[in-house]
Structures are given as structure tokens and as C-alpha cells.
Design a protein around this motif. Structure first.
Motif, PDB file in Angstrom:
ATOM      1  N   ALA A 118       1.047  -1.151  -0.163  1.00  0.00           N
ATOM      2  CA  ALA A 118       0.171   0.321  -0.161  1.00  0.00           C
ATOM      3  C   ALA A 118       1.495   1.080   0.527  1.00  0.00           C
ATOM      4  O   ALA A 118       1.035   2.169   1.025  1.00  0.00           O
ATOM      5  N   GLN A 121       1.145   4.545   1.839  1.00  0.00           N
ATOM      6  CA  GLN A 121       0.028   3.915   3.453  1.00  0.00           C
ATOM      7  C   GLN A 121       0.958   3.064   4.765  1.00  0.00           C
ATOM      8  O   GLN A 121       1.326   2.720   3.754  1.00  0.00           O
ATOM      9  N   ALA A 123       0.558  -0.090   5.454  1.00  0.00           N
ATOM     10  CA  ALA A 123      -0.524  -1.276   5.281  1.00  0.00           C
ATOM     11  C   ALA A 123      -0.581  -1.909   6.096  1.00  0.00           C
ATOM     12  O   ALA A 123      -0.144  -2.201   7.100  1.00  0.00           O
ATOM     13  N   GLN A 126      -4.613  -6.885   6.145  1.00  0.00           N
ATOM     14  CA  GLN A 126      -5.838  -6.753   5.392  1.00  0.00           C
ATOM     15  C   GLN A 126      -5.658  -6.290   4.081  1.00  0.00           C
ATOM     16  O   GLN A 126      -6.398  -6.895   3.250  1.00  0.00           O
ATOM     17  N   ASP A 127      -4.542  -5.475   3.713  1.00  0.00           N
ATOM     18  CA  ASP A 127      -4.075  -5.265   2.801  1.00  0.00           C
ATOM     19  C   ASP A 127      -3.571  -6.081   1.388  1.00  0.00           C
ATOM     20  O   ASP A 127      -2.729  -7.279   2.282  1.00  0.00           O
TER      21      ASP A 127
END
Length: 311
Positions: A118, A121, A123, A126-127
Motif C-alpha cells: 500500500a 500508506q 499497510a 488486510q491489504d
């Protein structure tokens, strides 16, 4: 448990094996060379000769085991232009283990990565869980490896206690020859400890001993279909890394422009430019995992990364 471990003599595996044996497990390690076999035997593991391409060997070893930890990956070809081929070999091994373990409720743990999950961001576990083809910012090879992780998680539907342990780009410690050692080597060669742009981009990190402990916890108690993060440092700014390296090597610390990064850092440039902070909050809560090893900057400050390579 009797545990079959691929990559058992590698950087991560050589820490996982004693971690398992110390907890009372019996380890069978895959060895592709005499040196690997000797190292495994010395560590107290049973040796199974073969490679990732010997699917019959993998099949037989898994059938005789109470669980499998799959750490092997063809890094030698992956980082010399053959990442897709390495990911394909990885997938064949995963599919083979899936066939053998199907319906047994036995644990199957694989290693994967966090870099690029991600970008920009923090991470979480769940990513990167979307099913179907993996595309977007992913190159073909890394996309295939992410798809391999998806396939492993999906094995939970076939009666396997499967889990994926995602590792950060740097699993550090004394003896590391990976990304951090390469960054140090480049600084030595160029006469400057560099970072790209403003160096604010972040890399997650974990000490090798803490990663090994998480693999054992996953084997013993991770719920089927779990994705876990072996992350101690959520995000260390690359500029901070460069500053520690510069101090230890007595070199100036300087920014390298994005346009010049490929020339300065060669193949490492694309990775070193990524901003990929990662959380492990879910993993810690789920399994009670608490990293105890030194953080990346503290480990760099211990000095073992800066030993004179000519000695």
C-alpha cells in the motif's frame, strides 16, 4: 511436531530451525548442497536432499510431516531478471504441498513480502488480499508472488491450516547479506552514503530472531487462512539509515536525485525509493507476538554491517 522446512539453511531458515528445535519440534530440512546439508545436520535437523524443482521429494517429505514451513525462493534468479521464473517455481511447490496436505488440518506456512502493498500508506494484514488477477503497480514477477500468497490463504478451504508470514524488505541481523548489506556496500563503493530525494520514504524492518519466532507461532497456532506481518519497525526513514551508515563509514551523507538513482543504486534504486510502512498490530494481538530484538537503526549501530570486507 515433525516439521519439513524448505530454505532451511538460508538467512531466515537458519534462524527458524533452532527456534523450532528449541521448542521441542523435530525438523527435516531441504538441502540442495553439501554445505547446506552439513549446516542443517550441525543444527540438529534431519536432512532431505533436493531442490524446489524436485516435486516428488517435496511431496514425500510433506506426507511424512506434521506441518510444513516453506521459506525457499529462487532469489538468485529473481534478482537477475528471472523473477517470474522464480515465482513460477514457488507456485509449483505451493501447489504440491497443497495436494499432499489437503484435508489434513495440518499447518502450512509460507514466506511472502510487504514491499509495495500500500505505497505511501501504513499497510495492514488486510491489504493485498483482493482475489483475482493482481495488477496495478505490481510488476509481473512480484504480482505472481502475491498471487502465490493468495493461493496459500485459499488452501484453508481445502482443510489445511495455511498461513502467510509477510516479511519486510530488510530482515536484519549479524551475517545479513541482503538489502542493508547492499546499501552499505554501495556507500563504500561510491564514497557517499546516499538516499533518494528527501529520504523521508520509510521501510519496515524486523530482526531475524523475531521473524523466526513468528514462523514458529504461525506453525503452532495461526488460524487457517491467516496473513501475518513480521514487522517490528513500522517504518524507518531511509535518510536515517543513510545517516547511520555515513557515520560508521566516515562518509558524507547526501541526497541522490530520482533521475540519478538508478545509476547510483543500480537494481536497488526502485526498492529504495518506495515508501512502504507496515503495521503488525493484528499479528501481535492474534498470536501474542512481541519483537524483542534490536530495531534496524540500533542494529546498524552495533557495527557488524561495517566490518572490513577485505579482512
Amino acid at each position: 511436531m515433525r516439521v519439513f522446512v524448505t530454505g532451511a539453511s538460508g538467512w531466515i531458515g537458519s534462524a527458524v530451525v533452532p527456534e523450532l528445535i528449541g521448542a521441542g519440534h523435530q525438523v527435516v530440512g531441504l538441502a540442495r548442497s553439501d554445505a547446506s546439508a552439513a549446516a542443517l545436520a550441525e543444527a540438529g535437523a534431519e536432512v532431505r536432499r533436493g531442490t524446489l524443482d524436485n516435486l516428488d521429494t517435496l511431496r514425500e517429505a510433506a506426507a511424512e510431516s506434521d506441518g510444513v514451513i516453506h521459506l525457499a525462493f529462487k532469489h538468485d534468479i529473481a534478482f537477475s531478471g528471472g523473477f517470474e521464473d522464480a515465482a513460477d517455481a514457488d507456485r509449483r511447490a505451493i501447489d504440491t504441498f497443497g495436494e499432499v496436505l489437503s484435508g489434513s488440518d495440518r499447518p502450512f506456512v509460507i514466506a511472502s513480502g510487504t514491499l509495495g502493498l500500500a505505497p505511501g500508506q501504513v499497510a495492514t494484514e488486510q491489504d493485498g488480499q483482493a482475489s483475482g488477477p493482481v495488477g496495478g503497480h505490481w510488476a509481473a514477477g512480484p504480482a505472481k508472488r502475491l498471487a502465490n500468497a493468495h493461493a496459500t490463504v485459499a488452501l484453508a478451504d481445502r482443510g489445511i491450516r495455511s498461513s502467510v508470514v509477510r516479511l519486510p524488505p530488510t530482515v536484519h541481523g549479524d551475517g545479513d547479506h541482503g538489502f542493508m548489506a547492499t546499501v552499505v556496500s554501495i556507500a563504500r563503493e561510491k564514497g557517499v552514503s546516499g538516499y533518494i530525494g528527501d529520504g523521508a520514504n520509510r521501510w519496515p524492518a524486523v530482526h531475524r530472531s523475531d521473524a523466526a519466532h513468528l514462523f514458529r507461532l504461525a506453525l503452532e497456532s495461526a488460524p487457517a487462512g491467516s496473513t501475518l506481518h513480521a514487522i517490528a519497525d513500522e517504518g524507518v526513514p531511509i535518510r536515517a539509515v543513510a545517516e547511520v551508515i555515513g557515520r560508521h563509514l566516515g562518509l558524507p551523507v547526501a541526497s541522490v536525485s530520482p533521475d540519478d538513482a538508478a545509476g547510483h543504486f543500480t537494481w536497488l534504486a526502485a526498492f529504495l525509493a518506495m515508501d512502504s510502512p507496515v503495521s503488525s498490530a493484528y499479528t501481535r494481538e492474534l498470536l501474542g507476538w512481541q519483537p524483542t530484538g534490536p530495531g534496524l537503526l540500533d542494529d546498524l549501530d552495533k557495527g557488524h554491517y561495517f566490518a572490513d570486507p577485505s579482512v
